[in-house]
Scaffold this active site. Structure first.
Site, PDB file in Angstrom:
ATOM      1  N   HIS A   1      44.102  37.867  41.955  1.00  0.00           N
ATOM      2  CA  HIS A   1      43.345  38.871  41.210  1.00  0.00           C
ATOM      3  C   HIS A   1      42.075  38.241  40.601  1.00  0.00           C
ATOM      4  O   HIS A   1      40.961  38.718  40.823  1.00  0.00           O
ATOM      5  CB  HIS A   1      44.231  39.466  40.113  1.00  0.00           C
ATOM      6  CG  HIS A   1      43.569  40.512  39.273  1.00  0.00           C
ATOM      7  ND1 HIS A   1      43.772  41.855  39.470  1.00  0.00           N
ATOM      8  CD2 HIS A   1      42.686  40.423  38.252  1.00  0.00           C
ATOM      9  CE1 HIS A   1      43.047  42.548  38.598  1.00  0.00           C
ATOM     10  NE2 HIS A   1      42.382  41.701  37.835  1.00  0.00           N
ATOM     11  N   GLU A   2      42.275  37.147  39.878  1.00  0.00           N
ATOM     12  CA  GLU A   2      41.118  36.511  39.231  1.00  0.00           C
ATOM     13  C   GLU A   2      40.174  35.914  40.277  1.00  0.00           C
ATOM     14  O   GLU A   2      38.965  35.917  40.094  1.00  0.00           O
ATOM     15  CB  GLU A   2      41.565  35.444  38.227  1.00  0.00           C
ATOM     16  CG  GLU A   2      42.445  35.964  37.072  1.00  0.00           C
ATOM     17  CD  GLU A   2      41.872  37.150  36.307  1.00  0.00           C
ATOM     18  OE1 GLU A   2      40.630  37.319  36.300  1.00  0.00           O
ATOM     19  OE2 GLU A   2      42.660  37.928  35.724  1.00  0.00           O
TER      20      GLU A   2
ATOM     21  N   HIS B   1      37.826  38.584  41.299  1.00  0.00           N
ATOM     22  CA  HIS B   1      36.714  38.674  40.340  1.00  0.00           C
ATOM     23  C   HIS B   1      35.736  37.514  40.587  1.00  0.00           C
ATOM     24  O   HIS B   1      34.517  37.693  40.555  1.00  0.00           O
ATOM     25  CB  HIS B   1      37.233  38.556  38.899  1.00  0.00           C
ATOM     26  CG  HIS B   1      37.884  39.802  38.363  1.00  0.00           C
ATOM     27  ND1 HIS B   1      37.238  41.020  38.300  1.00  0.00           N
ATOM     28  CD2 HIS B   1      39.114  40.025  37.834  1.00  0.00           C
ATOM     29  CE1 HIS B   1      38.049  41.929  37.756  1.00  0.00           C
ATOM     30  NE2 HIS B   1      39.203  41.348  37.475  1.00  0.00           N
TER      31      HIS B   1
ATOM     32  N   GLU C   1      36.632  45.385  38.880  1.00  0.00           N
ATOM     33  CA  GLU C   1      38.081  45.527  39.066  1.00  0.00           C
ATOM     34  C   GLU C   1      38.409  45.900  40.512  1.00  0.00           C
ATOM     35  O   GLU C   1      39.468  45.528  41.028  1.00  0.00           O
ATOM     36  CB  GLU C   1      38.614  46.576  38.081  1.00  0.00           C
ATOM     37  CG  GLU C   1      40.105  46.537  37.834  1.00  0.00           C
ATOM     38  CD  GLU C   1      40.616  45.225  37.209  1.00  0.00           C
ATOM     39  OE1 GLU C   1      39.819  44.380  36.777  1.00  0.00           O
ATOM     40  OE2 GLU C   1      41.851  45.063  37.192  1.00  0.00           O
TER      41      GLU C   1
END
Ligand code: ZN
Length: 505
Positions: free
Chosen positions: A269-270, A273, A299
């Site tokens: 997830h990170e 980003h 997001e």
């Protein structure tokens, strides 16, 4: 050089210095979350507050005012998407907002939200909503004042707050996609429950060595395209990604020996980003064209890599043999299909941040349906727990046993972040809509994942999303990419297909 060119150069030089200063705060903020010894807290707060004051001075300075006036920034048409126009118009947008808020209101919001967060921590711990209620009342009143100060055209006050996080979005736009999405998801969640199938999720809480989790996570993040020559992964209690500037992007995660998905999908997830941050146009560093367009689009990038790629069967066709070798004791007797089913377990649960990919969006809609009447004055803060529980039952078929795990579970309202929640669910919808186009452009993406190939998708996102910076608002960007306005349909289609197969619907 013409006068206008000179003015533009002066403006960009000013903006770049402000970004540099802001990035110094980011370094200190990252360090605070990852390394700071407890004794350093007060000194760090002083450092950050000094820098925040300097940044605020710069973004509201008389020099900027002069430059914006000379460049006629207020009158640049919204449709002009050339880089210079975007840089002037979007920088002016930030300036205009910052100068519309009276200094007294800014200070009062900062003071009240600091105290209110402290009150929230203890009220949540004691499951005592009545201790938090007066603070929620104060925060709501201040946020209403903020909305009035900013203005909201022909819309409603909530639009002004939403616009802080998702420029260009309005309550109307969000409602138009949330309403049909909610109906579809409630019925999908019910069908999954009625299927009677429940994957064996206990395999995910066996023993997974933390050292090995770290190496395995870094390897996967590298393969999907996060560049560790220009980034790092560290540990933080509340994981985040912070792009300091060109060549330096920091990811954080947290490890639990007895919960594999937390750190692994958190890292993906990170990294999603981070890939966005690393893909920004460096020539425009410090300017709107070199900055991400909205929280929702940010997001969309993290969710796309975490869920659409990282939770796909094909991704694990590639990674599972290595996972079985790395975590032999935990996974040697688990088949790929059972592992894949376990990491895609869907069931209604109380806590948003622990929710699966399907029910997650319902948690957001519930908050959106409460925030709007709160700001409009149609719902009193004291009535929030009752309304929360009633909606929770309607959406999930569960009544929260207490307010601590009900309406007091998130920090956002105590921190004054009203209008922030919708960006999470918008991100999921943006992701699905852009992914459909990427698949049409790039051929069979899952086949590529099964071969461990992720670069074509990453490069597609670089070109279509990252390098465009703030050229378009999120809503417009989705139209430019897909030729269609934002819709709930691509996400629903994706989820229905995936979970029909997994749950035999
Ligand atoms: Zn995120």
């Amino acid at each position: 050089m013409t006068d206008r060119q000179q003015l533009y150069q002066d403006l960009t030089a000013e903006l770049r210095k402000t970004s540099l200063l802001g990035s110094c705060s980011a370094v200190l903020g990252w360090d605070e979350q990852t390394n700071l010894p407890p004794g350093g807290g007060e000194h760090r707060a002083n450092q950050l507050s000094l820098l925040a004051g300097l940044v605020h001075e710069r973004i509201t300075s008389p020099r900027l005012k002069e430059l914006f006036e000379a460049l006629d920034a207020a009158n640049i048409p919204a449709a002009d998407d050339t880089p210079k126009a975007v840089n002037i118009r979007e920088a002016y947008r930030d300036y205009d907002r910052a100068t519309k808020l009276p200094q007294k209101l800014v200070e009062e919001i900062s003071r009240v939200t600091t105290l209110s967060q402290q009150a929230w921590v203890s009220a949540r711990k004691n499951d005592d909503f009545s201790a938090f209620q007066p603070w929620l009342e104060k925060v709501v009143t201040l946020k209403r004042e903020e909305a009035q100060a900013i203005g909201y055209g022909d819309g409603i006050p909530y639009d002004a707050l939403l616009d802080i996080y998702e420029p260009g979005a309005t309550a109307d736009i969000v409602t138009n996609v949330f309403t049909p999405l909610r109906e579809e998801l409630v019925s999908l969640v019910a069908a999954i429950r009625e299927s009677g199938r429940q994957p064996d999720v206990d395999i995910l809480t066996r023993s997974y060595s933390i050292d090995k989790q770290r190496t395995f996570g870094i390897d996967a993040a590298t393969k999907i395209g996060f560049n560790f020559d220009e980034g790092r992964l560290d540990i933080a209690a509340h994981p985040f990604c912070s792009g300091f500037g060109p060549g330096d992007c920091r990811l954080t995660t947290r490890y639990d020996e007895h919960h594999f998905p937390g750190a692994f999908f958190g890292t993906l997830h990170e990294a999603g980003h981070g890939i966005y941050e690393q893909g920004l146009d460096r020539q425009h560093y410090g300017l709107p064209m070199g900055n991400s367009t909205s929280l929702g689009i940010h997001e969309s990038q993290s969710r796309l890599w975490e869920n659409f790629v990282g939770r796909s069967h094909e991704f694990w066709q590639h990674f599972y043999p290595a996972a079985q070798e790395t975590f032999a004791a935990a996974l040697s007797d688990v088949s790929l299909d059972n592992f894949h089913a376990a990491i895609n377990d869907v069931r209604p649960s109380l806590i948003r941040v622990e929710a699966d990919e399907v029910t997650y969006n319902l948690h957001i809609m519930l908050r959106f349906e409460i925030e709007q009447p709160l700001i409009a004055g149609d719902l009193q803060p004291g009535d929030v727990p009752a309304v929360w529980n009633e909606k929770f039952l309607q959406f999930f078929g569960i009544t929260p046993p207490n307010d601590a795990d009900g309406c007091m579970q998130d920090v956002h309202w105590s921190a004054g972040l009203i209008g922030y929640f919708p960006t999470y669910a918008l991100g999921n919808m943006y992701a699905a809509q852009m992914y459909e186009v990427a698949e049409a452009d790039l051929g069979n993406l899952p086949d590529q994942f099964a071969r461990g190939e992720f670069s074509r998708l990453k490069e597609w996102l670089n070109v279509n999303v990252h390098r465009r910076g703030k050229q378009y608002s999120a809503n417009r960007l989705i139209e430019v990419i897909s030729g269609q306005p934002l819709s709930h349909e691509p996400l629903v289609k994706r989820l229905r297909q995936k979970y029909s197969a997994l749950y035999g619907l």
